[in-house]
Design a protein around this motif. Sequence first.
Motif, PDB file in Angstrom:
ATOM      1  N   SER A  52      -0.009   3.427   6.316  1.00 44.77           N
ATOM      2  CA  SER A  52      -0.660   2.977   5.092  1.00 44.77           C
ATOM      3  C   SER A  52      -2.165   2.898   5.316  1.00 44.77           C
ATOM      4  CB  SER A  52      -0.123   1.609   4.681  1.00 44.77           C
ATOM      5  OG  SER A  52      -0.516   0.633   5.631  1.00 44.77           O
ATOM      6  N   GLU A  53      -2.899   2.675   4.232  1.00 51.18           N
ATOM      7  CA  GLU A  53      -4.360   2.594   4.359  1.00 51.18           C
ATOM      8  C   GLU A  53      -4.783   1.429   5.252  1.00 51.18           C
ATOM      9  OE1 GLU A  53      -5.177  -0.002   0.291  1.00 51.18           O
ATOM     10  OE2 GLU A  53      -5.836   2.087   0.419  1.00 51.18           O
ATOM     11  N   ALA A 113       0.309   4.166  -2.888  1.00 52.20           N
ATOM     12  CA  ALA A 113       0.091   5.593  -2.616  1.00 52.20           C
ATOM     13  C   ALA A 113       1.117   6.448  -3.354  1.00 52.20           C
ATOM     14  CB  ALA A 113       0.164   5.853  -1.116  1.00 52.20           C
ATOM     15  N   PRO A 157       0.806  -1.241   0.000  1.00 55.18           N
ATOM     16  CA  PRO A 157       0.000   0.000   0.000  1.00 55.18           C
ATOM     17  C   PRO A 157       0.829   1.276   0.000  1.00 55.18           C
ATOM     18  CG  PRO A 157      -0.897  -1.576   1.561  1.00 55.18           C
ATOM     19  CD  PRO A 157       0.405  -2.154   1.082  1.00 55.18           C
TER      20      PRO A 157
END
Length: 268
Positions: free
Chosen positions: A210-211, A11, A7
């Motif tokens: 991160s998400e 991004a 992730p």
Amino acid sequence: MPDVGNPVYTAMVASIQEVARVAGARLLLHSTGADPDDELALVRDLRHRYVDGLILASLHLTQAHAASLSTSAAPVVVIGRPTPGTSVDTVRAYSRRGAAEAVRHLHGTGRTRIAFVNGPTHTAPGSSRRRGYLDGLRSCGLQRDEALIEVAADFMVEPGRRAAEQLLARCTPDAILCANDLLAVGVLAALRDAGLQVPDDIALVGMDNSELSGLTWPSLTTVDLGSSERARIAAELLLARIDDPGREARVVGVEPRLVVRASSGAPA
């Protein structure tokens, strides 16, 4: 990039692509699997001028990288640690500072046996985050204990789970810092399998923001290393270098930021 499935790199891609789109450029993406030979081949192939420039995100920049970067046929910007002996635009994170801040945060919540699950230590993230962990222990007056340090085979979820299982087999910390969020997700799974509650039994902190960090349960306290910001700066530096090849090389750093969520048992 080492792994477009991570992730953090996803991004970064989105950020670079937006800068390229506004500039009327196209982004080509190559996943290297963190293979230095593949990275060096990409730099060498710049002589074919199939692209106007390259952004290289590498986990481990070697002397061979330094030699190739110094003679590359097209502009290169590195996302990572500055490479000695080169004059290349570089965008870096201060992950050592971020890891130290995370340790101090955990100590501030009353934790005194703070473990560390790292990725491979020969990589730039692995070495800098280990140093930051040790910095944090010293600043809190805590003794270094090798039994509390575990190294995973990779910065991914399943290696994180296995590393946590090995750690728990020899000791029981009251907090664990992980070198990235993917490792932390694996550690969280191992803690649940062991019947341990987060954060009641063991507090947990990741790195990267991160998400994933907002999707775990409990949500993950983590250190934001400005992934999207670093990628945006790298893209802007590359475009500037393409327009003006003779400009002075720059090293730009993005400061870390602790993002407190439920997993460390502290008020957000």
